[in-house]
Write a protein that holds these residues in place. Sequence first.
Motif, PDB file in Angstrom:
ATOM      1  N   LEU A  65       0.895  -1.168  -0.054  1.00  0.00           N
ATOM      2  CA  LEU A  65       0.016   0.039  -0.101  1.00  0.00           C
ATOM      3  C   LEU A  65       0.963   1.316   0.073  1.00  0.00           C
ATOM      4  CD1 LEU A  65      -1.534  -2.335   1.319  1.00  0.00           C
ATOM      5  CD2 LEU A  65      -3.063  -0.554   2.503  1.00  0.00           C
ATOM      6  N   VAL A  66       0.877   2.062  -1.107  1.00  0.00           N
ATOM      7  CA  VAL A  66       1.614   3.169  -1.242  1.00  0.00           C
ATOM      8  C   VAL A  66       0.749   4.401  -1.274  1.00  0.00           C
ATOM      9  CG1 VAL A  66       3.387   4.360  -2.611  1.00  0.00           C
ATOM     10  CG2 VAL A  66       3.205   1.840  -2.652  1.00  0.00           C
ATOM     11  N   LYS A  67       0.854   5.400  -0.422  1.00  0.00           N
ATOM     12  CA  LYS A  67       0.392   6.940  -0.386  1.00  0.00           C
ATOM     13  C   LYS A  67       1.386   7.849  -0.490  1.00  0.00           C
ATOM     14  CE  LYS A  67      -3.116   9.410   1.504  1.00  0.00           C
ATOM     15  NZ  LYS A  67      -4.488   9.449   0.734  1.00  0.00           N
ATOM     16  N   ASP A  68       1.314   8.588  -1.452  1.00  0.00           N
ATOM     17  CA  ASP A  68       2.181   9.825  -1.550  1.00  0.00           C
ATOM     18  C   ASP A  68       3.590   9.292  -1.564  1.00  0.00           C
ATOM     19  OD1 ASP A  68      -0.036  11.696  -1.342  1.00  0.00           O
ATOM     20  OD2 ASP A  68       0.115  11.569   0.664  1.00  0.00           O
ATOM     21  N   GLY A  69       3.529   8.406  -2.427  1.00  0.00           N
ATOM     22  CA  GLY A  69       5.033   7.830  -2.653  1.00  0.00           C
ATOM     23  C   GLY A  69       5.695   7.260  -1.665  1.00  0.00           C
TER      24      GLY A  69
ATOM     25  N   ASP B 184       5.576   4.160   1.405  1.00  0.00           N
ATOM     26  CA  ASP B 184       5.030   2.766   1.799  1.00  0.00           C
ATOM     27  C   ASP B 184       4.401   2.865   2.965  1.00  0.00           C
ATOM     28  OD1 ASP B 184       6.694   1.389  -0.133  1.00  0.00           O
ATOM     29  OD2 ASP B 184       8.345   1.530   1.029  1.00  0.00           O
ATOM     30  N   ALA B 185       3.015   2.840   3.091  1.00  0.00           N
ATOM     31  CA  ALA B 185       2.158   2.919   3.750  1.00  0.00           C
ATOM     32  C   ALA B 185       1.470   1.615   4.690  1.00  0.00           C
ATOM     33  CB  ALA B 185       0.768   3.657   3.612  1.00  0.00           C
TER      34      ALA B 185
ATOM     35  N   TYR C 143      -1.797  -4.624   7.078  1.00  0.00           N
ATOM     36  CA  TYR C 143      -1.221  -3.707   8.070  1.00  0.00           C
ATOM     37  C   TYR C 143      -1.186  -2.240   7.497  1.00  0.00           C
ATOM     38  CZ  TYR C 143       2.521  -1.145  10.748  1.00  0.00           C
ATOM     39  OH  TYR C 143       3.222  -0.338  11.619  1.00  0.00           O
ATOM     40  N   VAL C 144      -1.662  -1.328   8.234  1.00  0.00           N
ATOM     41  CA  VAL C 144      -1.494   0.177   7.532  1.00  0.00           C
ATOM     42  C   VAL C 144      -0.689   0.864   8.946  1.00  0.00           C
ATOM     43  CG1 VAL C 144      -2.459   2.304   7.041  1.00  0.00           C
ATOM     44  CG2 VAL C 144      -3.501   0.061   6.513  1.00  0.00           C
ATOM     45  N   ARG C 145       0.417   1.219   8.473  1.00  0.00           N
ATOM     46  CA  ARG C 145       1.281   2.264   9.263  1.00  0.00           C
ATOM     47  C   ARG C 145       0.465   3.411  10.234  1.00  0.00           C
ATOM     48  NH1 ARG C 145       7.236   2.291   6.349  1.00  0.00           N
ATOM     49  NH2 ARG C 145       7.927   0.577   7.482  1.00  0.00           N
TER      50      ARG C 145
END
Length: 145
Positions: free
Chosen positions: A54-58, A60-61, A85-87
């Motif tokens: 899962l990648v958000k705004d470049g 690794d989220a 898992y989401v950080r």
Amino acid sequence: MIRTFHPEDRETFVRMADEFYHSSAVLHAVPREHFEKTFDQLMDGTPYLIGLMLVKDGRDAGYALLQMTWSNEAGGLCCWVDELYVRPEFQGQGLGRELFAYAERELPEVRRFRLEVTDVNEGAVRLYRRLGYRDMDYLQMIKGE
């Protein structure tokens, strides 16, 4: 953005899996060797497991591990959402919802999606119920690790 794991994701996955298994979302820690073995299986192309970043705004989220099994009860393929898992800094931004939409869209042959969650992970429980998941009256049992 959601994408499959690439070979260069190894250390990122291992680090995030370690974060996940040291959080209140799980019942016990897991050795690093398990994460490495899982990543090796993904890179070897196992048909039983899908690894997604899962990648958000470049950045690794988070990640997800989806297990593919056959279910006689469901009458076809079953996808276990084994890990999501989401950080913490990315939680509450719709990544979990996006992951489930992605899985349903990209795996149209799946007859049932299944997951497990600890009851203390209240945010995840709320999300899963909003997405249509319901409790099952099964007692989960394991033998071995």
